[in-house]
Design a protein around this motif. Structure first.
Motif, PDB file in Angstrom:
ATOM      1  N   LYS A 241     -13.178 -16.473  -2.269  1.00 22.36           N
ATOM      2  CA  LYS A 241     -12.130 -16.966  -1.371  1.00 22.36           C
ATOM      3  C   LYS A 241     -11.040 -17.679  -2.165  1.00 22.36           C
ATOM      4  O   LYS A 241      -9.842 -17.473  -1.924  1.00 22.36           O
ATOM      5  CB  LYS A 241     -12.735 -17.906  -0.338  1.00 22.36           C
ATOM      6  CG  LYS A 241     -11.739 -18.407   0.701  1.00 22.36           C
ATOM      7  CD  LYS A 241     -12.442 -19.267   1.748  1.00 22.36           C
ATOM      8  CE  LYS A 241     -11.462 -19.720   2.831  1.00 22.36           C
ATOM      9  NZ  LYS A 241     -12.143 -20.533   3.884  1.00 22.36           N
ATOM     10  N   THR A 244      -8.875 -15.252  -4.061  1.00 27.08           N
ATOM     11  CA  THR A 244      -7.971 -14.558  -3.132  1.00 27.08           C
ATOM     12  C   THR A 244      -6.733 -15.402  -2.874  1.00 27.08           C
ATOM     13  O   THR A 244      -5.600 -14.894  -2.877  1.00 27.08           O
ATOM     14  CB  THR A 244      -8.688 -14.271  -1.796  1.00 27.08           C
ATOM     15  OG1 THR A 244      -9.827 -13.444  -2.044  1.00 27.08           O
ATOM     16  CG2 THR A 244      -7.758 -13.545  -0.824  1.00 27.08           C
ATOM     17  N   TYR A 245      -6.940 -16.703  -2.658  1.00 28.27           N
ATOM     18  CA  TYR A 245      -5.826 -17.633  -2.437  1.00 28.27           C
ATOM     19  C   TYR A 245      -4.922 -17.693  -3.665  1.00 28.27           C
ATOM     20  O   TYR A 245      -3.689 -17.661  -3.566  1.00 28.27           O
ATOM     21  CB  TYR A 245      -6.350 -19.031  -2.124  1.00 28.27           C
ATOM     22  CG  TYR A 245      -6.825 -19.230  -0.704  1.00 28.27           C
ATOM     23  CD1 TYR A 245      -6.888 -18.172   0.200  1.00 28.27           C
ATOM     24  CD2 TYR A 245      -7.216 -20.489  -0.256  1.00 28.27           C
ATOM     25  CE1 TYR A 245      -7.328 -18.364   1.505  1.00 28.27           C
ATOM     26  CE2 TYR A 245      -7.644 -20.704   1.048  1.00 28.27           C
ATOM     27  CZ  TYR A 245      -7.700 -19.621   1.920  1.00 28.27           C
ATOM     28  OH  TYR A 245      -8.124 -19.821   3.201  1.00 28.27           O
ATOM     29  N   LYS A 248      -2.808 -14.595  -4.007  1.00 32.13           N
ATOM     30  CA  LYS A 248      -1.706 -14.567  -3.036  1.00 32.13           C
ATOM     31  C   LYS A 248      -0.553 -15.453  -3.497  1.00 32.13           C
ATOM     32  O   LYS A 248       0.617 -15.094  -3.372  1.00 32.13           O
ATOM     33  CB  LYS A 248      -2.210 -15.030  -1.664  1.00 32.13           C
ATOM     34  CG  LYS A 248      -2.993 -13.978  -0.900  1.00 32.13           C
ATOM     35  CD  LYS A 248      -3.326 -14.476   0.499  1.00 32.13           C
ATOM     36  CE  LYS A 248      -4.048 -13.409   1.295  1.00 32.13           C
ATOM     37  NZ  LYS A 248      -4.345 -13.852   2.684  1.00 32.13           N
ATOM     38  N   LYS A 252       3.188 -14.091  -4.506  1.00 30.89           N
ATOM     39  CA  LYS A 252       4.155 -14.402  -3.463  1.00 30.89           C
ATOM     40  C   LYS A 252       5.539 -14.637  -4.062  1.00 30.89           C
ATOM     41  O   LYS A 252       5.672 -15.267  -5.103  1.00 30.89           O
ATOM     42  CB  LYS A 252       3.693 -15.655  -2.702  1.00 30.89           C
ATOM     43  CG  LYS A 252       4.685 -16.200  -1.683  1.00 30.89           C
ATOM     44  CD  LYS A 252       4.806 -15.296  -0.480  1.00 30.89           C
ATOM     45  CE  LYS A 252       5.721 -15.943   0.574  1.00 30.89           C
ATOM     46  NZ  LYS A 252       5.958 -15.063   1.723  1.00 30.89           N
ATOM     47  N   GLU A 313      -5.096 -24.829   1.321  1.00 33.23           N
ATOM     48  CA  GLU A 313      -4.868 -24.508   2.732  1.00 33.23           C
ATOM     49  C   GLU A 313      -3.908 -25.493   3.376  1.00 33.23           C
ATOM     50  O   GLU A 313      -3.083 -25.117   4.217  1.00 33.23           O
ATOM     51  CB  GLU A 313      -6.201 -24.490   3.478  1.00 33.23           C
ATOM     52  CG  GLU A 313      -7.071 -23.291   3.153  1.00 33.23           C
ATOM     53  CD  GLU A 313      -8.421 -23.331   3.841  1.00 33.23           C
ATOM     54  OE1 GLU A 313      -9.068 -22.272   3.951  1.00 33.23           O
ATOM     55  OE2 GLU A 313      -8.840 -24.443   4.266  1.00 33.23           O
ATOM     56  N   TYR A 316      -0.287 -24.790   1.753  1.00 30.16           N
ATOM     57  CA  TYR A 316       0.331 -23.488   2.012  1.00 30.16           C
ATOM     58  C   TYR A 316      -0.268 -22.842   3.258  1.00 30.16           C
ATOM     59  O   TYR A 316      -0.683 -21.686   3.264  1.00 30.16           O
ATOM     60  CB  TYR A 316       0.145 -22.560   0.802  1.00 30.16           C
ATOM     61  CG  TYR A 316       0.607 -23.171  -0.490  1.00 30.16           C
ATOM     62  CD1 TYR A 316       1.956 -23.299  -0.788  1.00 30.16           C
ATOM     63  CD2 TYR A 316      -0.316 -23.664  -1.406  1.00 30.16           C
ATOM     64  CE1 TYR A 316       2.376 -23.894  -1.977  1.00 30.16           C
ATOM     65  CE2 TYR A 316       0.085 -24.253  -2.601  1.00 30.16           C
ATOM     66  CZ  TYR A 316       1.436 -24.365  -2.874  1.00 30.16           C
ATOM     67  OH  TYR A 316       1.853 -24.946  -4.033  1.00 30.16           O
ATOM     68  N   SER A 317      -0.342 -23.633   4.333  1.00 31.84           N
ATOM     69  CA  SER A 317      -0.995 -23.169   5.564  1.00 31.84           C
ATOM     70  C   SER A 317      -0.331 -21.921   6.143  1.00 31.84           C
ATOM     71  O   SER A 317      -1.009 -21.041   6.684  1.00 31.84           O
ATOM     72  CB  SER A 317      -1.003 -24.290   6.609  1.00 31.84           C
ATOM     73  OG  SER A 317       0.332 -24.727   6.859  1.00 31.84           O
ATOM     74  N   PHE A 320      -1.471 -18.731   4.281  1.00 32.06           N
ATOM     75  CA  PHE A 320      -2.841 -18.344   4.555  1.00 32.06           C
ATOM     76  C   PHE A 320      -3.123 -18.225   6.054  1.00 32.06           C
ATOM     77  O   PHE A 320      -4.261 -18.050   6.478  1.00 32.06           O
ATOM     78  CB  PHE A 320      -3.810 -19.349   3.916  1.00 32.06           C
ATOM     79  CG  PHE A 320      -3.627 -19.482   2.427  1.00 32.06           C
ATOM     80  CD1 PHE A 320      -3.505 -18.346   1.638  1.00 32.06           C
ATOM     81  CD2 PHE A 320      -3.525 -20.718   1.824  1.00 32.06           C
ATOM     82  CE1 PHE A 320      -3.315 -18.454   0.262  1.00 32.06           C
ATOM     83  CE2 PHE A 320      -3.334 -20.850   0.460  1.00 32.06           C
ATOM     84  CZ  PHE A 320      -3.224 -19.707  -0.325  1.00 32.06           C
ATOM     85  N   GLN A 321      -2.075 -18.387   6.879  1.00 28.50           N
ATOM     86  CA  GLN A 321      -2.150 -18.202   8.341  1.00 28.50           C
ATOM     87  C   GLN A 321      -3.268 -19.026   8.964  1.00 28.50           C
ATOM     88  O   GLN A 321      -4.121 -18.513   9.671  1.00 28.50           O
ATOM     89  CB  GLN A 321      -2.334 -16.718   8.652  1.00 28.50           C
ATOM     90  CG  GLN A 321      -1.164 -15.860   8.198  1.00 28.50           C
ATOM     91  CD  GLN A 321      -1.341 -14.397   8.545  1.00 28.50           C
ATOM     92  OE1 GLN A 321      -2.451 -13.934   8.813  1.00 28.50           O
ATOM     93  NE2 GLN A 321      -0.256 -13.663   8.538  1.00 28.50           N
ATOM     94  N   LEU A 322      -3.252 -20.328   8.693  1.00 29.17           N
ATOM     95  CA  LEU A 322      -4.267 -21.232   9.240  1.00 29.17           C
ATOM     96  C   LEU A 322      -3.727 -21.941  10.470  1.00 29.17           C
ATOM     97  O   LEU A 322      -2.547 -22.160  10.586  1.00 29.17           O
ATOM     98  CB  LEU A 322      -4.678 -22.238   8.185  1.00 29.17           C
ATOM     99  CG  LEU A 322      -5.326 -21.639   6.932  1.00 29.17           C
ATOM    100  CD1 LEU A 322      -5.551 -22.733   5.900  1.00 29.17           C
ATOM    101  CD2 LEU A 322      -6.631 -20.953   7.261  1.00 29.17           C
TER     102      LEU A 322
END
Length: 322
Positions: A241, A244-245, A248, A252, A313, A316-317, A320-322
């Motif tokens: 996980k 992956t972050y 990204k 980006k 998270e 950079y919410s 990560f679409q939180l």
């Protein structure tokens, strides 16, 4: 002023290295070393012995709040038993709901934080309610299925001396209250009693953990090798996980963020990973050479990685679409 429960729980978690019972046992082992290293020393300060009940109650509260949360977060049928507690114990507002939804805390962590741990009656009532059983009654007749000789000895010792052990648990809370909230200058510190109380409280906590885990995970891996593998696998999942972050963020296009330097970010991650490894080596050195060392190492790596993921998270919410 109203209590900020979210802040209380967040700060509590930040002070704990491992979010489970292992940190309790590491502290118990430290207390045991303290007592054993001073065995037969008639000149040791009474203040050291006064500290033991205080530390034991802290261990009990920490362990049982962890177990309450674990039982609730396990899910049904135990999570529904929360409804049996007085409604005043679970006042939800929008901030609590948002914190749970954003994974800052779990429902189990919130509920466990509201439950009392002031005496053995509180503990008995809470565990009995959550598991839907008569906790202390079943503990007295519990037969461990552990393959470990040490755990079987603990279980046998508890069953053979259950009433005396539970009497000592009552005494622990009483002594803790005296030494924390009163001067107690006339209270004679019985060093032999403190030794007995420590041993029996440790037995109680170890047997309790085995009992509750036998209810929740009757088919869980039990050999130390399997537990080491399990801890390592849990870390591997979290590491995937995190990577992956990181991927990204490095891929980006941050045209709208002029202060995001990808090279510095890469460098900071590399240095952070060195810190994470050093921290894990330090934490696991407590049991260096023992069979538990790989597990403690992986648990520390897991804890440090969880914090980094949470930090990313929060920063950079949107990404990560939180």
């Amino acid at each position: 002023m109203a209590r900020d429960v979210i802040k209380e729980i967040t700060e509590l978690k930040s002070r704990d290295e491992f979010a489970n019972s292992y940190q309790v046992y590491l502290r118990l082992y430290s207390l045991q070393e303290l007592l054993e290293s001073n065995a037969g020393n008639d000149h040791i300060s009474e203040e050291v012995f006064k500290y033991i009940p205080i530390a034991l109650v802290a261990c009990m509260e920490g362990l049982f709040r962890s177990l309450y949360a674990e039982i609730i977060d396990y899910g049904e049928p135990y999570s529904k038993n929360v409804e049996k507690f007085n409604s005043s114990n679970k006042k939800f507002d929008y901030s609590i709901i948002n914190a749970i939804q954003s994974k800052k805390l779990t429902i189990g962590e919130f509920i466990s934080h509201t439950l009392s741990c002031n005496n053995i009656s509180d503990i008995d009532n809470n565990i009995s309610t959550l598991l839907g059983i008569k906790f202390l009654h079943e503990m007295k007749i519990f037969e461990t299925q552990s393959i470990f000789d040490e755990q079987r000895l603990i279980n046998s010792s508890f069953k053979n001396n259950a009433d005396e052990i539970l009497k000592n648990i009552v005494e622990v809370f009483e002594l803790r209250h005296i030494f924390c909230h009163e001067f107690g200058t006339k209270v004679k510190v019985d060093k032999d009693l403190i030794q007995e109380i420590f041993s029996n409280t440790k037995l109680f906590l170890e047997n309790t953990t085995d009992f509750i885990h036998s209810k929740l995970y009757p088919n869980s891996p039990e050999t130390q090798t399997n537990m080491n593998i399990h801890a390592h696998n849990e870390f591997d999942k979290l590491e995937i996980k995190l990577e992956t972050y990181i991927c990204k963020l490095r891929n980006k296009d941050f045209n709208d963020m002029l202060d995001f330097d990808k090279d510095l970010f890469k460098e900071s991650i590399l240095k952070w990973k060195k810190y994470r490894e050093s921290e894990a080596k330090y934490k696991s050195s407590v049991v260096e050479g023992g069979s538990m060392q790989p597990m403690i190492y992986s648990m520390s790596m897991h804890t440090t990685t969880s914090r980094k993921i949470k930090e990313l998270e929060e920063d950079y919410s949107e990404l990560f679409q939180l």
